[in-house]
Design a protein around this motif. Structure first.
Motif, PDB file in Angstrom:
ATOM      1  N   TRP A  35       0.812  -1.396  -0.026  1.00 59.84           N
ATOM      2  CA  TRP A  35      -0.025   0.052  -0.153  1.00 59.84           C
ATOM      3  C   TRP A  35       0.962   1.383   0.085  1.00 59.84           C
ATOM      4  O   TRP A  35       0.596   2.403  -0.769  1.00 59.84           O
ATOM      5  CB  TRP A  35      -0.881   0.152   1.305  1.00 59.84           C
ATOM      6  N   LEU A  36       1.890   1.207   0.980  1.00 61.41           N
ATOM      7  CA  LEU A  36       2.868   2.564   1.036  1.00 61.41           C
ATOM      8  C   LEU A  36       3.467   2.715  -0.441  1.00 61.41           C
ATOM      9  O   LEU A  36       3.564   3.907  -0.980  1.00 61.41           O
ATOM     10  CB  LEU A  36       3.727   2.099   1.872  1.00 61.41           C
ATOM     11  N   VAL A  37       3.927   1.524  -1.289  1.00 63.73           N
ATOM     12  CA  VAL A  37       4.327   1.678  -2.582  1.00 63.73           C
ATOM     13  C   VAL A  37       3.558   2.349  -3.309  1.00 63.73           C
ATOM     14  O   VAL A  37       3.580   3.139  -4.251  1.00 63.73           O
ATOM     15  CB  VAL A  37       5.096   0.478  -2.804  1.00 63.73           C
ATOM     16  N   THR A  38       2.402   1.396  -3.397  1.00 66.89           N
ATOM     17  CA  THR A  38       1.411   2.110  -4.589  1.00 66.89           C
ATOM     18  C   THR A  38       0.890   3.508  -4.198  1.00 66.89           C
ATOM     19  O   THR A  38       0.533   4.112  -5.269  1.00 66.89           O
ATOM     20  CB  THR A  38      -0.053   1.168  -4.291  1.00 66.89           C
ATOM     21  N   GLN A  39       0.753   3.849  -2.989  1.00 62.59           N
ATOM     22  CA  GLN A  39       0.585   5.261  -2.791  1.00 62.59           C
ATOM     23  C   GLN A  39       1.815   6.290  -2.871  1.00 62.59           C
ATOM     24  O   GLN A  39       1.596   7.398  -2.884  1.00 62.59           O
ATOM     25  CB  GLN A  39      -0.045   5.496  -1.266  1.00 62.59           C
ATOM     26  N   LYS A  40       2.970   5.765  -3.382  1.00 62.15           N
ATOM     27  CA  LYS A  40       4.102   6.288  -3.848  1.00 62.15           C
ATOM     28  C   LYS A  40       4.728   7.165  -2.696  1.00 62.15           C
ATOM     29  O   LYS A  40       5.333   8.266  -2.846  1.00 62.15           O
ATOM     30  CB  LYS A  40       3.747   7.359  -5.204  1.00 62.15           C
ATOM     31  N   ARG A  41       4.496   6.630  -1.449  1.00 62.18           N
ATOM     32  CA  ARG A  41       5.119   7.319  -0.412  1.00 62.18           C
ATOM     33  C   ARG A  41       6.643   6.973  -0.279  1.00 62.18           C
ATOM     34  O   ARG A  41       7.370   7.620   0.504  1.00 62.18           O
ATOM     35  CB  ARG A  41       4.317   6.854   0.934  1.00 62.18           C
ATOM     36  N   CYS A  42       6.974   5.425  -0.578  1.00 68.21           N
ATOM     37  CA  CYS A  42       8.285   5.256  -0.534  1.00 68.21           C
ATOM     38  C   CYS A  42       8.632   3.937  -1.253  1.00 68.21           C
ATOM     39  O   CYS A  42       7.583   3.670  -2.271  1.00 68.21           O
ATOM     40  CB  CYS A  42       8.491   4.054   1.029  1.00 68.21           C
ATOM     41  N   ARG A  43       9.852   3.677  -1.559  1.00 62.56           N
ATOM     42  CA  ARG A  43      10.427   2.527  -2.514  1.00 62.56           C
ATOM     43  C   ARG A  43      10.840   1.562  -1.410  1.00 62.56           C
ATOM     44  O   ARG A  43      11.299   1.739  -0.517  1.00 62.56           O
ATOM     45  CB  ARG A  43      11.346   2.890  -3.394  1.00 62.56           C
ATOM     46  N   ILE A  44      10.657   0.030  -1.546  1.00 61.58           N
ATOM     47  CA  ILE A  44      11.143  -0.614  -0.795  1.00 61.58           C
ATOM     48  C   ILE A  44      12.310  -1.605  -1.586  1.00 61.58           C
ATOM     49  O   ILE A  44      12.006  -1.967  -2.645  1.00 61.58           O
ATOM     50  CB  ILE A  44       9.991  -1.818  -0.228  1.00 61.58           C
ATOM     51  N   TYR A  45      13.334  -1.489  -1.183  1.00 65.36           N
ATOM     52  CA  TYR A  45      14.646  -2.223  -1.808  1.00 65.36           C
ATOM     53  C   TYR A  45      14.699  -3.636  -1.218  1.00 65.36           C
ATOM     54  O   TYR A  45      15.315  -4.288  -1.935  1.00 65.36           O
ATOM     55  CB  TYR A  45      15.683  -1.270  -1.541  1.00 65.36           C
ATOM     56  N   GLY A  46      14.406  -3.934   0.097  1.00 65.09           N
ATOM     57  CA  GLY A  46      14.777  -5.058   0.626  1.00 65.09           C
ATOM     58  C   GLY A  46      14.096  -4.978   2.028  1.00 65.09           C
ATOM     59  O   GLY A  46      13.578  -4.099   2.532  1.00 65.09           O
ATOM     60  N   PHE A  47      13.684  -6.466   2.575  1.00 62.92           N
ATOM     61  CA  PHE A  47      12.854  -6.661   3.510  1.00 62.92           C
ATOM     62  C   PHE A  47      13.026  -8.128   4.247  1.00 62.92           C
ATOM     63  O   PHE A  47      13.469  -9.051   3.410  1.00 62.92           O
ATOM     64  CB  PHE A  47      11.336  -6.279   3.589  1.00 62.92           C
ATOM     65  N   VAL A  48      13.043  -8.351   5.331  1.00 63.73           N
ATOM     66  CA  VAL A  48      12.769  -9.615   5.833  1.00 63.73           C
ATOM     67  C   VAL A  48      11.828  -9.477   7.166  1.00 63.73           C
ATOM     68  O   VAL A  48      12.121  -8.473   7.869  1.00 63.73           O
ATOM     69  CB  VAL A  48      14.044 -10.260   6.139  1.00 63.73           C
ATOM     70  N   ILE A  49      10.855 -10.384   7.144  1.00 64.49           N
ATOM     71  CA  ILE A  49       9.872 -10.373   8.396  1.00 64.49           C
ATOM     72  C   ILE A  49      10.393 -11.462   9.302  1.00 64.49           C
ATOM     73  O   ILE A  49      10.053 -12.578   8.441  1.00 64.49           O
ATOM     74  CB  ILE A  49       8.392 -10.377   7.900  1.00 64.49           C
ATOM     75  N   MET A  50      10.478 -11.296  10.285  1.00 63.86           N
ATOM     76  CA  MET A  50      11.113 -12.376  11.367  1.00 63.86           C
ATOM     77  C   MET A  50       9.931 -12.314  12.358  1.00 63.86           C
ATOM     78  O   MET A  50       9.053 -11.770  12.295  1.00 63.86           O
ATOM     79  CB  MET A  50      12.107 -11.808  12.055  1.00 63.86           C
ATOM     80  N   PRO A  51       9.976 -13.572  13.416  1.00 67.51           N
ATOM     81  CA  PRO A  51       8.980 -13.808  14.193  1.00 67.51           C
ATOM     82  C   PRO A  51       8.815 -12.569  14.987  1.00 67.51           C
ATOM     83  O   PRO A  51       7.328 -12.251  15.600  1.00 67.51           O
ATOM     84  CB  PRO A  51       9.378 -14.812  14.999  1.00 67.51           C
ATOM     85  N   ASN A  52       9.715 -11.738  15.222  1.00 68.39           N
ATOM     86  CA  ASN A  52       9.260 -10.547  16.274  1.00 68.39           C
ATOM     87  C   ASN A  52       9.740  -9.290  15.858  1.00 68.39           C
ATOM     88  O   ASN A  52       9.716  -8.253  16.543  1.00 68.39           O
ATOM     89  CB  ASN A  52       9.821 -10.787  17.629  1.00 68.39           C
ATOM     90  N   HIS A  53      10.146  -9.069  14.469  1.00 65.67           N
ATOM     91  CA  HIS A  53      10.679  -8.005  14.131  1.00 65.67           C
ATOM     92  C   HIS A  53      10.700  -7.806  12.438  1.00 65.67           C
ATOM     93  O   HIS A  53      10.710  -8.930  11.901  1.00 65.67           O
ATOM     94  CB  HIS A  53      12.188  -7.589  14.600  1.00 65.67           C
ATOM     95  N   ILE A  54      10.911  -6.734  11.929  1.00 61.97           N
ATOM     96  CA  ILE A  54      10.881  -6.765  10.515  1.00 61.97           C
ATOM     97  C   ILE A  54      12.129  -5.616  10.328  1.00 61.97           C
ATOM     98  O   ILE A  54      12.544  -4.551  10.995  1.00 61.97           O
ATOM     99  CB  ILE A  54       9.593  -6.007   9.857  1.00 61.97           C
ATOM    100  N   HIS A  55      13.158  -6.024   9.169  1.00 65.47           N
ATOM    101  CA  HIS A  55      13.849  -4.967   8.825  1.00 65.47           C
ATOM    102  C   HIS A  55      13.610  -4.512   7.240  1.00 65.47           C
ATOM    103  O   HIS A  55      13.202  -5.552   6.523  1.00 65.47           O
ATOM    104  CB  HIS A  55      15.337  -5.831   8.812  1.00 65.47           C
ATOM    105  N   LEU A  56      13.772  -3.298   6.971  1.00 63.67           N
ATOM    106  CA  LEU A  56      13.350  -2.695   5.759  1.00 63.67           C
ATOM    107  C   LEU A  56      14.709  -1.926   5.388  1.00 63.67           C
ATOM    108  O   LEU A  56      15.389  -1.358   6.017  1.00 63.67           O
ATOM    109  CB  LEU A  56      12.190  -1.807   6.049  1.00 63.67           C
ATOM    110  N   LEU A  57      14.647  -2.268   3.962  1.00 64.69           N
ATOM    111  CA  LEU A  57      15.506  -1.252   3.195  1.00 64.69           C
ATOM    112  C   LEU A  57      14.676  -0.300   2.393  1.00 64.69           C
ATOM    113  O   LEU A  57      14.160  -1.062   1.420  1.00 64.69           O
ATOM    114  CB  LEU A  57      16.484  -1.578   2.430  1.00 64.69           C
TER     115      LEU A  57
END
Length: 168
Positions: A35-57
């Protein structure tokens, strides 16, 4: 004044490091990123979703404020978590704060600006290797962990159509 940001490495952690992020809640985060990308608020270059946290580039798009985009990500996902949790499990996230009755994310996400391509690549490698860490042992290869952008970079997998290659 028009704001402009460098790509950033962001870590958001579930309150008290609880393992809330099962597949259903990971999908909430995927939908929120899309949704954030579709709304052109950000670009996501990478991510990982772990059981208790998320890392985003990611890179906040020009003209948007980091606090607003980050806040939208955290707030929207928290509202969705609240809708999906049963009353008993929801009580684990009850807080006595003026502005909220429940809290899912720890305050103060870690944000590091990626001033160089080398630093960005280091963070991307860290993200993709996170599920392989001995204390997680969620996959034997980065691209085999579904909730990550690793297969996008390794195999050109387009399961997460909102991810942009960092060199684009």
């Amino acid at each position: 004044m028009l704001k402009s940001y460098h790509p950033e490495f962001l870590t958001a952690t579930i309150l008290n490091w609880k393992h809330l992020l099962n597949d259903e809640f990971k999908q909430v985060l995927i939908n929120t990123m899309r949704w954030l990308v579709t709304q052109k608020r950000c670009r996501i270059y990478g991510f990982v979703i772990m059981p208790n946290h998320i890392h985003l580039l990611w890179k906040i798009e020009d003209g948007f404020d980091r606090a607003n985009v980050q806040g939208a990500f955290l707030s929207f996902s928290a509202h969705e978590f609240k809708k999906k949790l049963g009353k008993l499990q929801l009580q684990e996230y009850k807080v006595d704060l003026v502005d909220r009755a429940f809290q899912f994310w720890q305050r103060d996400c870690v944000v590091k600006e990626c001033w160089s391509e080398t630093f960005l690549e280091q963070k991307l490698e860290y993200i993709h290797n996170n599920p392989l860490q001995p204390h997680w042992n969620l996959a034997d290869l980065p691209e085999k962990y579904f909730w990550s952008s690793a297969s996008f970079y390794e195999n050109g997998d387009s399961s997460f159509d909102f991810v942009t290659h960092y060199k684009e």
